[in-house]
Design a protein around this motif. Structure first.
Motif, PDB file in Angstrom:
ATOM      1  N   GLU A 165       0.977  -1.233  -0.002  1.00  0.00           N
ATOM      2  CA  GLU A 165       0.004  -0.038   0.162  1.00  0.00           C
ATOM      3  C   GLU A 165       0.827   1.271   0.020  1.00  0.00           C
ATOM      4  N   PRO A 166       0.287   2.424  -0.675  1.00  0.00           N
ATOM      5  CA  PRO A 166       1.208   3.536  -0.776  1.00  0.00           C
ATOM      6  C   PRO A 166       1.725   3.881   0.576  1.00  0.00           C
ATOM      7  N   GLU A 167       1.006   4.018   1.697  1.00  0.00           N
ATOM      8  CA  GLU A 167       1.438   4.273   2.973  1.00  0.00           C
ATOM      9  C   GLU A 167       2.784   3.587   3.456  1.00  0.00           C
ATOM     10  N   ILE A 168       2.520   2.350   3.379  1.00  0.00           N
ATOM     11  CA  ILE A 168       3.874   1.473   3.621  1.00  0.00           C
ATOM     12  C   ILE A 168       5.036   1.651   2.827  1.00  0.00           C
ATOM     13  N   ILE A 169       4.958   2.038   1.446  1.00  0.00           N
ATOM     14  CA  ILE A 169       5.790   2.397   0.615  1.00  0.00           C
ATOM     15  C   ILE A 169       6.474   3.592   1.074  1.00  0.00           C
ATOM     16  N   ASP A 170       5.889   4.425   1.244  1.00  0.00           N
ATOM     17  CA  ASP A 170       6.560   5.854   1.953  1.00  0.00           C
ATOM     18  C   ASP A 170       7.271   5.516   3.227  1.00  0.00           C
ATOM     19  N   GLU A 171       6.586   4.852   3.994  1.00  0.00           N
ATOM     20  CA  GLU A 171       7.368   4.515   5.193  1.00  0.00           C
ATOM     21  C   GLU A 171       8.743   3.568   4.796  1.00  0.00           C
ATOM     22  N   LEU A 172       8.487   2.719   4.099  1.00  0.00           N
ATOM     23  CA  LEU A 172       9.889   2.060   3.700  1.00  0.00           C
ATOM     24  C   LEU A 172      10.897   2.930   3.234  1.00  0.00           C
ATOM     25  N   MET A 173      10.451   4.039   2.331  1.00  0.00           N
ATOM     26  CA  MET A 173      11.404   4.815   1.674  1.00  0.00           C
ATOM     27  C   MET A 173      12.137   5.623   2.800  1.00  0.00           C
ATOM     28  N   SER A 174      11.289   6.111   3.738  1.00  0.00           N
ATOM     29  CA  SER A 174      11.792   6.900   4.662  1.00  0.00           C
ATOM     30  C   SER A 174      12.508   6.403   5.622  1.00  0.00           C
ATOM     31  N   LEU A 175      12.624   5.098   5.699  1.00  0.00           N
ATOM     32  CA  LEU A 175      13.463   4.213   6.769  1.00  0.00           C
ATOM     33  C   LEU A 175      14.870   4.199   6.207  1.00  0.00           C
ATOM     34  N   ASP A 176      15.094   4.531   4.734  1.00  0.00           N
ATOM     35  CA  ASP A 176      16.374   4.303   4.273  1.00  0.00           C
ATOM     36  C   ASP A 176      17.189   3.168   4.641  1.00  0.00           C
ATOM     37  N   ILE A 177      16.329   1.979   4.754  1.00  0.00           N
ATOM     38  CA  ILE A 177      16.922   0.818   4.876  1.00  0.00           C
ATOM     39  C   ILE A 177      18.297   0.187   4.428  1.00  0.00           C
ATOM     40  N   TYR A 178      18.518   0.504   3.109  1.00  0.00           N
ATOM     41  CA  TYR A 178      19.688   0.114   2.434  1.00  0.00           C
ATOM     42  C   TYR A 178      20.888   0.941   2.853  1.00  0.00           C
ATOM     43  N   SER A 179      20.499   2.031   3.569  1.00  0.00           N
ATOM     44  CA  SER A 179      21.905   2.769   4.083  1.00  0.00           C
ATOM     45  C   SER A 179      22.167   2.487   5.575  1.00  0.00           C
ATOM     46  N   TRP A 180      21.215   1.662   6.015  1.00  0.00           N
ATOM     47  CA  TRP A 180      21.613   1.268   7.512  1.00  0.00           C
ATOM     48  C   TRP A 180      23.021   0.857   7.935  1.00  0.00           C
ATOM     49  N   PRO A 181      23.544   0.869   8.951  1.00  0.00           N
ATOM     50  CA  PRO A 181      24.895   0.132   9.156  1.00  0.00           C
ATOM     51  C   PRO A 181      24.614  -1.295   9.030  1.00  0.00           C
ATOM     52  N   GLN A 182      25.589  -2.124   8.681  1.00  0.00           N
ATOM     53  CA  GLN A 182      25.484  -3.535   8.411  1.00  0.00           C
ATOM     54  C   GLN A 182      25.004  -4.154   9.828  1.00  0.00           C
ATOM     55  N   THR A 183      25.373  -3.869  10.948  1.00  0.00           N
ATOM     56  CA  THR A 183      25.071  -4.544  12.159  1.00  0.00           C
ATOM     57  C   THR A 183      23.599  -4.144  12.338  1.00  0.00           C
ATOM     58  N   LYS A 184      22.821  -2.897  12.038  1.00  0.00           N
ATOM     59  CA  LYS A 184      21.567  -3.094  12.132  1.00  0.00           C
ATOM     60  C   LYS A 184      20.552  -3.506  11.242  1.00  0.00           C
ATOM     61  N   PHE A 185      21.297  -3.595  10.028  1.00  0.00           N
ATOM     62  CA  PHE A 185      20.550  -4.434   9.119  1.00  0.00           C
ATOM     63  C   PHE A 185      20.511  -5.781   9.252  1.00  0.00           C
ATOM     64  N   ASP A 186      21.541  -6.401   9.910  1.00  0.00           N
ATOM     65  CA  ASP A 186      21.433  -7.823  10.287  1.00  0.00           C
ATOM     66  C   ASP A 186      20.670  -8.108  11.320  1.00  0.00           C
ATOM     67  N   ALA A 187      20.635  -7.107  12.183  1.00  0.00           N
ATOM     68  CA  ALA A 187      19.994  -7.341  13.398  1.00  0.00           C
ATOM     69  C   ALA A 187      18.513  -7.285  13.335  1.00  0.00           C
ATOM     70  N   LEU A 188      17.979  -6.530  12.216  1.00  0.00           N
ATOM     71  CA  LEU A 188      16.620  -6.501  11.758  1.00  0.00           C
ATOM     72  C   LEU A 188      16.179  -7.108  10.416  1.00  0.00           C
ATOM     73  N   LYS A 189      17.150  -8.106   9.922  1.00  0.00           N
ATOM     74  CA  LYS A 189      16.920  -8.539   8.707  1.00  0.00           C
ATOM     75  C   LYS A 189      15.796  -9.671   8.835  1.00  0.00           C
ATOM     76  N   HIS A 190      15.521 -10.201   9.925  1.00  0.00           N
ATOM     77  CA  HIS A 190      14.263 -11.234  10.094  1.00  0.00           C
ATOM     78  C   HIS A 190      13.133 -10.459   9.876  1.00  0.00           C
ATOM     79  N   HIS A 191      12.763  -9.224  10.322  1.00  0.00           N
ATOM     80  CA  HIS A 191      11.611  -8.332  10.052  1.00  0.00           C
ATOM     81  C   HIS A 191      11.531  -7.922   8.712  1.00  0.00           C
ATOM     82  N   LEU A 192      12.690  -7.763   7.936  1.00  0.00           N
ATOM     83  CA  LEU A 192      12.783  -7.254   6.570  1.00  0.00           C
ATOM     84  C   LEU A 192      12.186  -8.659   5.554  1.00  0.00           C
ATOM     85  N   CYS A 193      12.608  -9.915   5.994  1.00  0.00           N
ATOM     86  CA  CYS A 193      12.006 -10.935   5.307  1.00  0.00           C
ATOM     87  C   CYS A 193      10.510 -11.479   5.950  1.00  0.00           C
TER      88      CYS A 193
END
Length: 208
Positions: A165-193
């Motif tokens: 949905e558009p509001e979720i896409i906007d939120e995902l874009m604002s989170l800037d997920i792919y610029s997170w530090p690797q440690t944060k990305f790995d820690a939250l990877k389960h929720h990204l999947c």
């Protein structure tokens, strides 16, 4: 002949040597199943590849920017700079060498956004942007920009749907997920999947 298999792939940051191709991060890959690899088979530079890197170009060479976690399936073609000498607004389309500079019309740089997926045998035309998290279906020809988290298919490729949905896409874009530090990305990877946005929000708050 080198044995090919679906399990074979190339990490782009390990194989790309062309100075006109810019790779973000260390996770983007090409499924190297049947051909000679990413630089030799996928990227189609008439000017700007390693064969012509010592020649002085007559015009600006289009740049290719590839984000992190980009998935590129087998036999994709990404058409790049130096191929734009057929003028549709001229009576004759032929690229006569004496008028080659006048005939050239650059399309600009090409951008593959973080986390996008290019399906098998898709073709990306010059100067387009494929947005973050977008899917390009197999055998599609992309002639225009692809919106983040959308799915496109066909020739020319057209939007079939958005992934969320558009509001979720906007939120995902604002989170800037792919610029997170690797440690944060790995820690939250389960929720990204997954697709539970509330769980992702809570996990981000907990991590912080």
């Amino acid at each position: 002949m080198t044995k090919k298999h679906w399990s074979k792939f190339q990490l782009l940051h390990e194989v790309v040597r062309n100075k006109n191709i810019h790779i973000k991060g260390t996770h983007s890959y090409y499924s190297d199943c049947w051909d000679n690899g990413f630089e030799e088979s996928v990227i189609r530079y008439l000017c700007g590849d390693r064969e012509g890197e010592n020649r002085e170009p007559n015009w600006h060479i289009d740049q290719l920017h590839i984000g992190d976690y980009v998935c590129i399936a087998a036999e994709v073609v990404i058409l790049m700079g130096g191929n734009h000498n057929h003028r549709a607004d001229w009576f004759c389309l032929y690229p006569f060498m004496e008028f080659i500079e006048e005939s050239y019309q650059g399309k600009g740089d090409t951008h593959l956004g973080d986390g996008c997926w290019l399906g098998m045998r898709a073709m990306i035309m010059p100067g387009v942007t494929v947005g973050e998290g977008a899917i390009v279906a197999a055998n599609s020809v992309v002639t225009k920009d692809v919106a983040p988290y959308s799915v496109v298919a066909g020739s020319p490729a057209k939007r079939i749907k958005y992934r969320f949905e558009p509001e979720i896409i906007d939120e995902l874009m604002s989170l800037d997920i792919y610029s997170w530090p690797q440690t944060k990305f790995d820690a939250l990877k389960h929720h990204l999947c997954g697709d539970d946005i509330d769980a992702l929000r809570q996990a981000i708050l907990t991590y912080a």
